[in-house]
Design an enzyme around this catalytic site. Structure first.
Site: not given
Length: 354
Positions: A130, A158, A259, A311
């Site tokens: 992350d 990154d 994700d 999402c």
């Protein structure tokens, strides 16, 4: 389970939906029948609430948003943890098997990592990446709380440029490791109580970078590794050895999850947060998903599986990204594409390389 606000949707969000061709009616709550199973009756009695089975996602149960579990014995003992259904669906589609080496390029805040490691069992590894150090530190805390970090390593990096190989420690993959002799200091078993000199060096290194991101010229910062993650006993040179495209074919990751950060318009809970963040920030909260997808696929071994999920319900963040990616990667086989799988999940795309 998230519950839509009973107040009308803000005009700014309605305009966003209209511009992206999304029907506002999907944000209306629907009733479902509460069910329980014998093995969760104790938890239900403790939290004084019936758990609602998520029929489209095996093994998942939902709670009303007003139910707090943080002080329950089951939660404190690490028997249950909360995870968004959308994140759970993305991990489920990865079809993780014992022995897999899994890469999560957008790992924070950590629930996906917990689920991956639960599925992994006693073999294989999970690498969490992350760009935000403070969010990845939250992942570390969660892994320690649930005692799930034994086969995990966490890098502040990154995700669009991360290039480190999985650490395959079994005999059949020794060819993936370089054979030259190294005299570097080797990693000892990880502990949160590091020597003062080591803490000073780490603090000095962080002074040269933003707390929010890292530059591509620096090695990823390793902030956690488990006892059986492959790091203990390894030299820094070997840990930070990047993979060539040829090495990736046989020594890359078995499963990769992208994700990606997005506008979160597929999550009512996140939509409500824009009341505080400001609706003008909606479009700014999108990272370069296509670059993440490209790099994740680059690190996938032949026959491996990559899942790209968001999402968001917008075509621009889903179908358009997938279409462009497939144009660029002739070796990618699009196994599955699910659009608007559920009102709370926008899209999941699966790719394998051959």
């Amino acid at each position: 389970m998230e519950e839509p606000s009973k107040s009308p949707l803000p005009e700014a969000f309605l305009s966003f939906l209209q511009a992206n061709g999304i029907d506002p009616s999907i944000y209306i709550a629907s009733d479902s029948t509460p069910r329980s199973e014998a093995e969760i009756e104790g938890i239900e009695a403790e939290i004084k609430c019936k758990l609602e089975k998520v029929n489209w996602l095996p093994g998942f149960y939902s709670l009303r948003p007003d139910i707090l579990i943080a002080n329950s014995k089951s939660y404190l003992d690490g028997k249950i943890y909360g995870i968004d259904a959308a994140s759970g669906a993305a991990v489920s589609v990865l079809n993780i098997s014992p022995g897999d080496h899994v890469l999560d390029l957008c790992a924070a805040p950590g629930a996906k990592l917990c689920m991956m490691l639960d599925l992994l069992g006693d073999s294989g590894s999970v690498t969490g990446v992350d760009v935000a150090r403070h969010r990845l530190a939250a992942c570390r805390t969660m892994l320690q709380k649930y005692s799930l970090g034994d086969r995990c390593r966490l890098f502040v990096a990154d995700g669009t440029t991360f290039s480190l190989a999985p650490l395959r420690v079994d005999s059949r993959s020794r060819s993936c490791e370089s054979s030259f002799e190294e005299k570097d200091e080797r990693f000892r078993e990880w502990t949160s109580r590091r020597p003062w000199k080591e803490r000073k060096r780490a603090a000095k290194a962080r002074e040269t970078m933003s707390l929010q991101s890292v530059t591509t010229s620096e090695n990823p910062e390793l902030i956690f590794y488990g006892r059986h993650s492959g790091v203990v006993g390894l030299s820094k040179n070997k840990l930070y050895k990047t993979m060539s495209d040829l090495e990736v074919l046989s020594c890359g990751y078995d499963k990769v999850l992208v994700d990606a950060e997005c506008t979160h318009d597929g999550s009512v809970k996140h939509i409500q947060k824009f009341e505080n963040w400001g609706w003008t920030t909606l479009q700014r909260r999108v990272l370069d998903a296509l670059k993440l997808l490209r790099n994740g696929f680059r690190l996938l071994k032949v026959g491996g599986l990559l899942v790209y999920s968001t999402c968001s319900l917008t075509v621009a963040q889903n179908e358009d990204i997938v279409e462009q990616f497939l144009k660029e990667n002739a070796s990618a086989e699009n196994n599955l594409f699910i659009a608007a799988l559920q009102p709370r999940i926008s899209a999941v795309a699966c790719f394998t390389t051959f």
